[in-house]
Every structure is written in C-alpha cells, then in structure tokens.
Write an enzyme that holds these catalytic residues in place. Sequence first.
Site, PDB file in Angstrom:
ATOM      1  N   LYS A 155      44.233  41.037  40.083  1.00  0.00           N
ATOM      2  CA  LYS A 155      45.264  41.939  39.580  1.00  0.00           C
ATOM      3  C   LYS A 155      46.093  41.294  38.457  1.00  0.00           C
ATOM      4  O   LYS A 155      45.984  40.112  38.187  1.00  0.00           O
ATOM      5  CB  LYS A 155      46.166  42.394  40.730  1.00  0.00           C
ATOM      6  CG  LYS A 155      45.414  43.245  41.761  1.00  0.00           C
ATOM      7  CD  LYS A 155      44.904  44.540  41.144  1.00  0.00           C
ATOM      8  CE  LYS A 155      44.363  45.530  42.152  1.00  0.00           C
ATOM      9  NZ  LYS A 155      43.033  45.205  42.706  1.00  0.00           N
TER      10      LYS A 155
HETATM   11  C1  LIG Z   1      43.608  51.400  43.587  1.00  0.00           C
HETATM   12  C2  LIG Z   1      43.759  50.298  44.603  1.00  0.00           C
HETATM   13  N1  LIG Z   1      44.572  50.499  45.644  1.00  0.00           N
HETATM   14  C3  LIG Z   1      44.765  49.556  46.582  1.00  0.00           C
HETATM   15  C4  LIG Z   1      44.133  48.331  46.498  1.00  0.00           C
HETATM   16  C5  LIG Z   1      44.333  47.340  47.590  1.00  0.00           C
HETATM   17  O1  LIG Z   1      44.980  46.179  47.179  1.00  0.00           O
HETATM   18  P1  LIG Z   1      44.995  44.912  48.127  1.00  0.00           P
HETATM   19  O2  LIG Z   1      43.683  44.197  47.941  1.00  0.00           O
HETATM   20  O3  LIG Z   1      46.157  44.097  47.646  1.00  0.00           O
HETATM   21  O4  LIG Z   1      45.182  45.374  49.521  1.00  0.00           O
HETATM   22  C6  LIG Z   1      43.288  48.065  45.423  1.00  0.00           C
HETATM   23  C7  LIG Z   1      42.609  46.766  45.325  1.00  0.00           C
HETATM   24  O5  LIG Z   1      41.718  46.511  44.594  1.00  0.00           O
HETATM   25  C8  LIG Z   1      43.088  49.072  44.451  1.00  0.00           C
HETATM   26  O6  LIG Z   1      42.280  48.881  43.401  1.00  0.00           O
END
Ligand SMILES: Cc1ncc(COP(=O)(O)O)c(C=O)c1O
Length: 390
Positions: A188
């Site tokens: 990210k």
């Molecule tokens: C659109 C979206 N929402 C939620 C997430 C979840 O993030 P995390 O890995 O921090 O839980 C991601 C992760 O890639 C994502 O791309």
Amino acid sequence: MSATATAALLPFHRALIEEEEISAVLEVLRSGWLTTGPRVKEFEAEFAKYTEASHAVAFSSCTAALHLALAAIGITEGDEVIVPTMTFASSGEVVLYFKARPVLVDCQKGSFHVDHEQIARAITGRTRAILPVHFAGYPCDMDAILSIAREHGLKVIEDAAHALPSRYKNKIVGTLGDITCFSFYATKTLTTGEGGMATTENAELAERMRILSLHGISKDAWKRYTAEGTWRYDILETGYKYNLTDLQAALGLAQLAKCDAMRQRRAAIAKRYSEALSPLEAYDVPRAPDHTQHAWHLYVLQVNLAALRIDRNRVIDELKKRGIGTSVHFIPLHLHTLYQRQLGYRSGQFPNAEEKFGRAISLPIYPGLTGQETDRVIEALHDIAREFCA
Ligand SMILES: Cc1ncc(COP(=O)(O)O)c(C=O)c1O
C-alpha cells in the site's frame, strides 16, 4: 529486447524503507516495549491530523478495521450491506462475519468505480450500509453515494485501502463517510507491513471500535502495564485481538512523514506511463475525474483487445518474459466460488466489472521505481504492442 530473453524481474512492488524507518523501528526494539503503546497513540494522533479527522483508531489490518466499523454501526445477522463486486475479498467477507449479506453491485460502464444508480436500485428494507471502495486510489462519486445514504438512512463505511492520500473536491479522504478504513499492507501507499486505521468524526463509533479491537476491555486496556495504568480491567463484551504494535506504528510514523512526497513520485510515474502509452492503440490508460486527487496506489492499464492478437493474460505472460512483474485488480467478487455457491451470484451478472477485469493489468508504481525502471516497463509494453498488433 527479444521476447524469449529473461531479464531480472522488476518487482510489482518494493516498499520504500529508508534510514528513518529503520532507526524508528530500532528505537522501539531498544525501548523494551514492542506492542501497542506510545508509538501507536502517536501514530493515531498524527494520522488523524493528516486526514483532518476527529478520531483515528489503529488496527492490525484494514480488514479488521472494516469488520469493527460494521460492528460499531450495529450490523447484525440478516442485514444487507451494499458492496461493489469490483473489490478485494475483505470488503465482502467482513459482511459475512455477521451472517449479513453483501449485496453486490456493478461498476459504472467503462469505470472501475461503483455505479451509484445501481446502489440506489439495490436498496431493500434490510439494507443498513453502503461500503464504497475507492478503487486504485481516487474516490468514488461520494456526493451521489452520501445523498443516497441520507435519503434512506444508511451508514457509509468507506473502504479506503487504496486511498491515501486522496482528495474528493478538495477534501482529503478520511472524513467523508461515517467511518473510513485504510490499509497499511505491504504494497500500500503507506506500509507498516500489515496494519490499518479507521477514521471517524463520531466519538462513540471510535470508542466502540477501540474497545472491540482489544478484547472488549474497557478503554485503557493497552495502558495496564504503564505508570499511569492499572492492573484492573473489565471485559465489557466479546472483542477481538486486532491491535497494531508499536513496532508497526514506528514504521507508519516514518512513512506518514513522507506520504505527500511518495504520492508526488507515484503521480510522476503515472504521468510518464500515460504519456508514453496513450499513443498506442493496444492500450487504454487510466483517467481520474478532475475534481479528485488520485493517490496512485495502482496504475491499471487496460488492454485494447481489438488492437491485439493476444488477450490480457498473454500480455501479462509476455511482460513477465520481459522481466516485468504485474498484478490484476481485481477478480470481481461474484466470479468467486464462495459468492456463487453460497450467495447465488453468477458469471455474466455484472458485465461492466467483467469487461474491466478482462482487460486490466496493474503496472509497477512505487516511489522507489527509478526512471530507468519506468522506461523498462514502457519499452516492454511497446515491444508487445509491435509484436502482437492485430
Ligand atoms: C480494496 C481493498 N480493501 C481491503 C483490503 C484489505 O486490506 P488489509 O490487507 O490491510 O486487510 C485490501 C487489500 O489489499 C484492498 O485492496
């Protein structure tokens, strides 16, 4: 370069970890206190300031933040939450945690962003919330979504996993909906390895998320080993172990300090890609509306299938042969087994998302990508367009 030559792989992502991050983490290691503590509190305060939000609650992931955002607004079994099909597993699964139903909706035609008219049509007597996803890093049409939510008395939980820092009509993403959830996953725009943050203007929602994130224990659970803390604690309700550590927060603070500079670098790479690739018939380059600021978490190129003799998957293979790592965002939720077997969705149901998915390739875009590396990606794409033009 010939298509068969194998070059060293240019990775899809490489985090920008410099001396600031390394010394911040070392400082925590030397302090003797590794998990939730003063660095997390500082990270929450700095993040709230940066996103102009009243409250920020740190989490072990964006998935955890989305889960407890839904818990905080009171989602329960049988409720419905409107979720775009064009998203990652997390946005839908957090609804399923409650035995509630993720009601999927399609993208706008020609866009990766959710279609607000379809949101309005998907509302039933059971709908409690809308969960828009700011795909790739520029915000959805939040005026339209917020107005639908207001009209029907629904909450808006934004999945801003891609949207740091993004702006909608000059407002930074973080205060638009009821709760906004960010991701600090490895790829990210700001990373703590794994991590997340929820921002909100509502003190009660913030407090509820905070309590649930640490075993449902009364609010100062993390302080119980500090000089101001006490060993006494009370478990108020069933909670979770979703806290961020001081090690991760130290990394996050160092990354936050250069968040704007990192965005500028990604924006420059995006500009370079678009200038070099838009003249080619083989590809369509991404565009964001003028009233938004794009975080450029993703640069999603669209393969123009009519202009090439090969499909998107083969373009990915050809890029790999030329040493370029890529990814695909996303396989729409309704195409997955879980959504088809358990929830009755079927292929062909959301044609706009399927059309975007079938042509999408995410190119490397990160602040540490050099000019030479950017050119390597461009040259490989030119080479493929020449070799396989229809
Ligand atoms: C659109 C979206 N929402 C939620 C997430 C979840 O993030 P995390 O890995 O921090 O839980 C991601 C992760 O890639 C994502 O791309």
